[in-house]
Design a protein around this motif. Structure first.
Motif, PDB file in Angstrom:
ATOM      1  N   LEU A 151     -16.843  29.919  26.023  1.00 56.29           N
ATOM      2  CA  LEU A 151     -16.601  29.144  24.419  1.00 56.29           C
ATOM      3  C   LEU A 151     -16.454  27.716  24.602  1.00 56.29           C
ATOM      4  N   LEU A 152     -15.795  27.087  25.611  1.00 54.66           N
ATOM      5  CA  LEU A 152     -15.747  25.427  25.665  1.00 54.66           C
ATOM      6  C   LEU A 152     -16.653  24.760  26.233  1.00 54.66           C
ATOM      7  N   ARG A 153     -17.154  25.184  27.524  1.00 56.62           N
ATOM      8  CA  ARG A 153     -17.926  24.510  28.283  1.00 56.62           C
ATOM      9  C   ARG A 153     -19.495  24.829  27.953  1.00 56.62           C
ATOM     10  N   GLY A 154     -19.450  26.071  27.775  1.00 61.06           N
ATOM     11  CA  GLY A 154     -20.797  26.456  27.120  1.00 61.06           C
ATOM     12  C   GLY A 154     -21.151  25.868  26.021  1.00 61.06           C
ATOM     13  N   SER A 155     -20.122  25.833  25.130  1.00 59.68           N
ATOM     14  CA  SER A 155     -20.455  24.863  23.672  1.00 59.68           C
ATOM     15  C   SER A 155     -20.623  23.422  23.921  1.00 59.68           C
ATOM     16  N   ILE A 156     -20.067  22.648  24.947  1.00 56.87           N
ATOM     17  CA  ILE A 156     -19.962  21.496  25.304  1.00 56.87           C
ATOM     18  C   ILE A 156     -21.490  21.232  25.891  1.00 56.87           C
ATOM     19  N   GLY A 157     -22.160  22.180  26.552  1.00 52.43           N
ATOM     20  CA  GLY A 157     -23.534  21.792  27.132  1.00 52.43           C
ATOM     21  C   GLY A 157     -24.471  22.115  25.869  1.00 52.43           C
ATOM     22  N   ARG A 158     -24.230  23.079  24.736  1.00 50.80           N
ATOM     23  CA  ARG A 158     -25.295  23.239  23.693  1.00 50.80           C
ATOM     24  C   ARG A 158     -24.989  22.251  22.839  1.00 50.80           C
ATOM     25  N   PHE A 159     -23.914  21.589  22.523  1.00 50.02           N
ATOM     26  CA  PHE A 159     -23.668  20.733  21.257  1.00 50.02           C
ATOM     27  C   PHE A 159     -23.122  19.292  21.598  1.00 50.02           C
ATOM     28  N   GLY A 160     -22.524  19.058  22.829  1.00 47.54           N
ATOM     29  CA  GLY A 160     -21.993  17.698  23.265  1.00 47.54           C
ATOM     30  C   GLY A 160     -20.524  17.716  23.235  1.00 47.54           C
ATOM     31  N   ALA A 161     -20.078  16.940  24.218  1.00 54.65           N
ATOM     32  CA  ALA A 161     -18.697  16.826  24.500  1.00 54.65           C
ATOM     33  C   ALA A 161     -17.951  15.995  23.333  1.00 54.65           C
ATOM     34  N   ASP A 162     -18.311  15.056  22.830  1.00 55.50           N
ATOM     35  CA  ASP A 162     -17.808  14.213  21.968  1.00 55.50           C
ATOM     36  C   ASP A 162     -17.800  14.873  20.528  1.00 55.50           C
ATOM     37  N   ARG A 163     -17.947  16.053  20.299  1.00 52.86           N
ATOM     38  CA  ARG A 163     -17.899  16.530  18.830  1.00 52.86           C
ATOM     39  C   ARG A 163     -16.465  16.806  18.522  1.00 52.86           C
ATOM     40  N   PRO A 164     -16.061  16.514  17.269  1.00 51.89           N
ATOM     41  CA  PRO A 164     -14.604  16.925  16.898  1.00 51.89           C
ATOM     42  C   PRO A 164     -14.530  18.611  17.008  1.00 51.89           C
ATOM     43  N   CYS A 165     -13.326  18.864  17.467  1.00 53.24           N
ATOM     44  CA  CYS A 165     -12.961  20.168  17.877  1.00 53.24           C
ATOM     45  C   CYS A 165     -11.536  20.700  17.130  1.00 53.24           C
ATOM     46  N   LEU A 166     -10.649  20.177  17.550  1.00 51.88           N
ATOM     47  CA  LEU A 166      -9.258  20.647  17.206  1.00 51.88           C
ATOM     48  C   LEU A 166      -8.810  19.324  16.002  1.00 51.88           C
TER      49      LEU A 166
ATOM     50  N   THR B  51      -5.755  18.059  13.306  1.00 46.19           N
ATOM     51  CA  THR B  51      -4.337  18.051  12.489  1.00 46.19           C
ATOM     52  C   THR B  51      -4.499  16.735  11.433  1.00 46.19           C
ATOM     53  N   ASP B  52      -3.384  16.721  10.774  1.00 43.35           N
ATOM     54  CA  ASP B  52      -3.286  15.437   9.993  1.00 43.35           C
ATOM     55  C   ASP B  52      -3.083  14.400  10.427  1.00 43.35           C
ATOM     56  N   THR B  53      -2.725  14.488  12.067  1.00 43.60           N
ATOM     57  CA  THR B  53      -2.424  13.236  12.585  1.00 43.60           C
ATOM     58  C   THR B  53      -3.165  13.158  13.952  1.00 43.60           C
ATOM     59  N   GLU B  54      -3.875  13.962  14.487  1.00 42.86           N
ATOM     60  CA  GLU B  54      -4.978  13.670  15.417  1.00 42.86           C
ATOM     61  C   GLU B  54      -6.078  14.492  15.543  1.00 42.86           C
ATOM     62  N   THR B  55      -7.036  14.118  16.203  1.00 44.34           N
ATOM     63  CA  THR B  55      -8.427  14.717  16.462  1.00 44.34           C
ATOM     64  C   THR B  55      -8.568  15.026  17.989  1.00 44.34           C
ATOM     65  N   TRP B  56      -8.732  16.123  18.195  1.00 46.84           N
ATOM     66  CA  TRP B  56      -9.311  16.436  19.766  1.00 46.84           C
ATOM     67  C   TRP B  56     -10.614  16.860  19.602  1.00 46.84           C
ATOM     68  N   SER B  57     -11.302  16.031  20.645  1.00 46.81           N
ATOM     69  CA  SER B  57     -13.092  16.423  20.799  1.00 46.81           C
ATOM     70  C   SER B  57     -13.084  17.559  21.686  1.00 46.81           C
ATOM     71  N   TYR B  58     -14.171  18.175  21.783  1.00 51.09           N
ATOM     72  CA  TYR B  58     -14.342  19.421  22.790  1.00 51.09           C
ATOM     73  C   TYR B  58     -13.815  18.944  24.310  1.00 51.09           C
ATOM     74  N   ALA B  59     -14.286  17.505  24.642  1.00 55.47           N
ATOM     75  CA  ALA B  59     -13.847  17.031  25.896  1.00 55.47           C
ATOM     76  C   ALA B  59     -12.459  16.830  26.166  1.00 55.47           C
ATOM     77  N   ASP B  60     -11.643  16.446  25.107  1.00 51.27           N
ATOM     78  CA  ASP B  60     -10.005  16.563  25.055  1.00 51.27           C
ATOM     79  C   ASP B  60      -9.722  18.079  25.394  1.00 51.27           C
TER      80      ASP B  60
ATOM     81  N   ASN C  20      -1.273  24.919  16.682  1.00 49.50           N
ATOM     82  CA  ASN C  20      -1.433  23.628  16.778  1.00 49.50           C
ATOM     83  C   ASN C  20      -2.502  23.412  18.013  1.00 49.50           C
ATOM     84  N   PRO C  21      -2.806  22.247  18.506  1.00 52.04           N
ATOM     85  CA  PRO C  21      -3.826  22.082  19.568  1.00 52.04           C
ATOM     86  C   PRO C  21      -3.258  22.352  21.050  1.00 52.04           C
ATOM     87  N   TRP C  22      -1.822  22.167  21.332  1.00 54.63           N
ATOM     88  CA  TRP C  22      -1.313  22.449  22.376  1.00 54.63           C
ATOM     89  C   TRP C  22      -1.365  24.092  22.630  1.00 54.63           C
TER      90      TRP C  22
END
Length: 537
Positions: free
Chosen positions: A45-60, A62-71, A102-104
């Motif tokens: 789900l995570l590394r496979g999608s990074i390989g297909r779509f890229g690591a820097d895409r927004p993933c998670l 909230t109103d205060t932060e954005t985690w990329s797939y790499a994050d 939440n992201p954590w």
């Protein structure tokens, strides 16, 4: 089907699978369902999608932060290192997760799977007694919880690690010092990946056991063929990730297809609509009552960016579907799923929708209607909804497995009618489960909570129709002589004993309850009384 050799050092899950004769029949009829023998769903789900779509895409989001797939990949790696290094987690251990969306929480879920351990997803609103039951049932090695939800854990004889707070002991602080990547455990596709608790009709919890391949199967059936996400989608919704409906709609589906997900810890209808507008959300998961509330909030215009709305958890009335379509132009995708099946297995989208119907069997699944003897009934005849597919019910060491699985079929506990075109039409629940605003509430559990009050001699609970929530918990209570009829006090008492959403929203005080000659309470007569009152209103 023979199981492949397990990567689990702790064999608890394999040891407690249902007997082969009691397991459902699994079917893998789509090419996407041909998973390899070795499979870790978190990696795919995570590394496979990074390989297909890229690591820097927004993933998670909230109103205060954005985690990329790499994050997310980095932080889940770090948490996995902490779990192994500091808590001795080994493949097959269970780890109980507790917290709002939440992201954590998502990072912890992925980390547990990467270690080869098994997350036990729970609702953050559960009380101490309910948590004790789950701990006894699943025997976790430790608990990972949001720091705001520790009050009901103080008595638990397990390590408890918190996240979201300041201090050196916080999970984020411990993980932040880790620099080396984590080598995810190469689990088997049929190793247990998660234990998903569900309420039994008796109030005694059950845990459903789902394999790594099952987790991916939900994405490669309903999501791929009905929902049809794209990488630019932004998902959000109200179901907790502790529900499999929320886990699928807010984690599995967006990440499988390279999309992002907006995580909301809590949102009123107005706040949900504003968040949808503010973050340009395109895919929304919530319960039928929430769609009705969104319209009542006057925020229909804020939903203009949505292209997909999914409803499950309870029956979607045709009036709600039609009103939402008129106000927004959006055709809600209705569906029925279940914790036992992991996610939705009957649904329809776009021009295949027939308002009022739940839909047809999702590609990869087969659904039918059976009589009490397990025989298919003619189309147009009510009966028990039964389903087979790539997922199915496996209760953890529970004799109720025999009630859910019959001759290979998973019996959902719902009465349905199938029409000549293969569409399924909901009629009723056929057990004691009360479904209110998408939450499953076991009537006997509420009764036991009421009976613990010193003023209550007898209590009986049934479902009552409600325009806002679909149904509510309606209690009939017989008090001891001289006790004061105080509904608010009883409601507050129940909220302290069990998860607050389970409390009885209506209470009738009675001097006796209808019973059989043997003394058993006749719940059906109470349901008839409630129905008669509803017709008179």
């Amino acid at each position: 089907m023979e199981l492949t050799p397990s990567a689990h050092v702790d064999s608890f899950c394999r040891d407690n699978l249902p007997a082969p004769a009691d397991r459902p029949e699994f079917r893998f009829t789509l090419p996407e369902l041909a998973y390899p023998p070795k499979l870790n769903c978190a990696v795919e789900l995570l590394r496979g999608s990074i390989g297909r779509f890229g690591a820097d895409r927004p993933c998670l989001l909230t109103d205060t932060e954005t985690w990329s797939y790499a994050d997310l990949d980095r932080r889940s790696d770090q948490v996995a290192q902490v779990l192994v290094r500091d808590f001795g987690v080994v493949p097959g251990n269970r780890v109980l997760l507790r917290g709002p969306n939440n992201p954590w929480l998502v990072a912890a879920w992925f980390a547990v799977l990467e270690t080869g351990a098994v997350p036990v997803t729970t609702m953050p609103l559960l009380r101490a007694r309910e948590i004790d039951d789950l701990v006894e049932l699943t025997r976790p090695r430790l608990i990972i919880t949001d720091h705001r939800f520790t009050a009901d854990l103080a008595h638990v004889a397990l390590p408890v690690v918190t996240y979201g707070a300041d201090g050196p002991d916080d999970l984020a602080a411990q993980a932040g010092g880790v620099r080396e990547p984590f080598a995810a455990v190469d689990t088997a596709g049929d190793d247990v990946a998660l234990l998903a608790p569900t309420s039994g009709t008796t109030g005694k919890p059950k845990a459903t056991m789902h394999f790594h391949r099952d987790v991916l199967a939900t994405t490669d059936t309903f999501a791929r063929y009905v929902l049809k996400p794209v990488a630019d989608d932004v998902f959000t919704g109200t179901p907790p990730i502790g529900f499999t409906f929320g886990l699928g709609g807010l984690v599995l589906f967006p990440l499988r297809f390279g999309a992002s997900t907006l995580l909301l810890e809590k949102a009123s209808p107005e706040e949900l609509a504003d968040a949808v507008e503010r973050h340009h959300v395109t895919v929304l998961f919530t319960a039928p009552t929430a769609y009705k509330a969104l319209l009542s909030s006057g925020k229909a215009a804020a939903l203009s960016k949505l292209r997909r709305c999914v409803s499950a958890g309870e029956h979607l009335p045709v009036s709600t579907w039609e009103d939402f379509h008129t106000a927004t132009g959006i055709k809600i995708i209705n569906g029925i799923g279940g914790t036992e099946m992991l996610h939705i297995f009957v649904s329809a989208a776009d021009d295949d929708i027939r308002p009022g119907s739940t839909g047809r069997a999702v590609p990869g699944f087969e659904a039918t209607v059976l009589d009490d003897a397990g025989r298919p009934v003619p189309d147009g005849t009510p009966g028990r909804l039964a389903v087979k597919g790539p997922t199915g019910c496996r209760y953890l060491a529970d004799s109720r497995q025999k009630n859910y699985v019959d001759n290979g079929w998973n019996l959902t506990g719902d009465t349905y009618v199938r029409d000549a075109d293969g569409y399924f039409w909901y009629r009723a629940r056929n057990d004691d489960m009360i479904v209110s605003s998408g939450y499953n509430i076991a009537g006997p559990e509420v009764e036991q909570a009421l009976l613990a009050h010193p003023d209550v001699l007898e209590a009986a609970v049934v479902a009552a129709p409600d325009p806002a929530r679909g149904t509510i918990v309606h209690a009939f209570v017989h008090l001891r002589p001289g006790a004061v009829e105080d509904a608010a006090a009883l409601q507050a008492f129940v909220k302290q004993a069990i998860a607050p959403y389970k409390y009885p929203r209506a209470i009738d005080f009675v001097t006796e309850l209808p019973k059989t000659p043997s003394g058993k309470i006749q719940h059906y007569r109470l349901r008839e009384l409630v129905a008669a009152r509803n017709r008179q209103q």
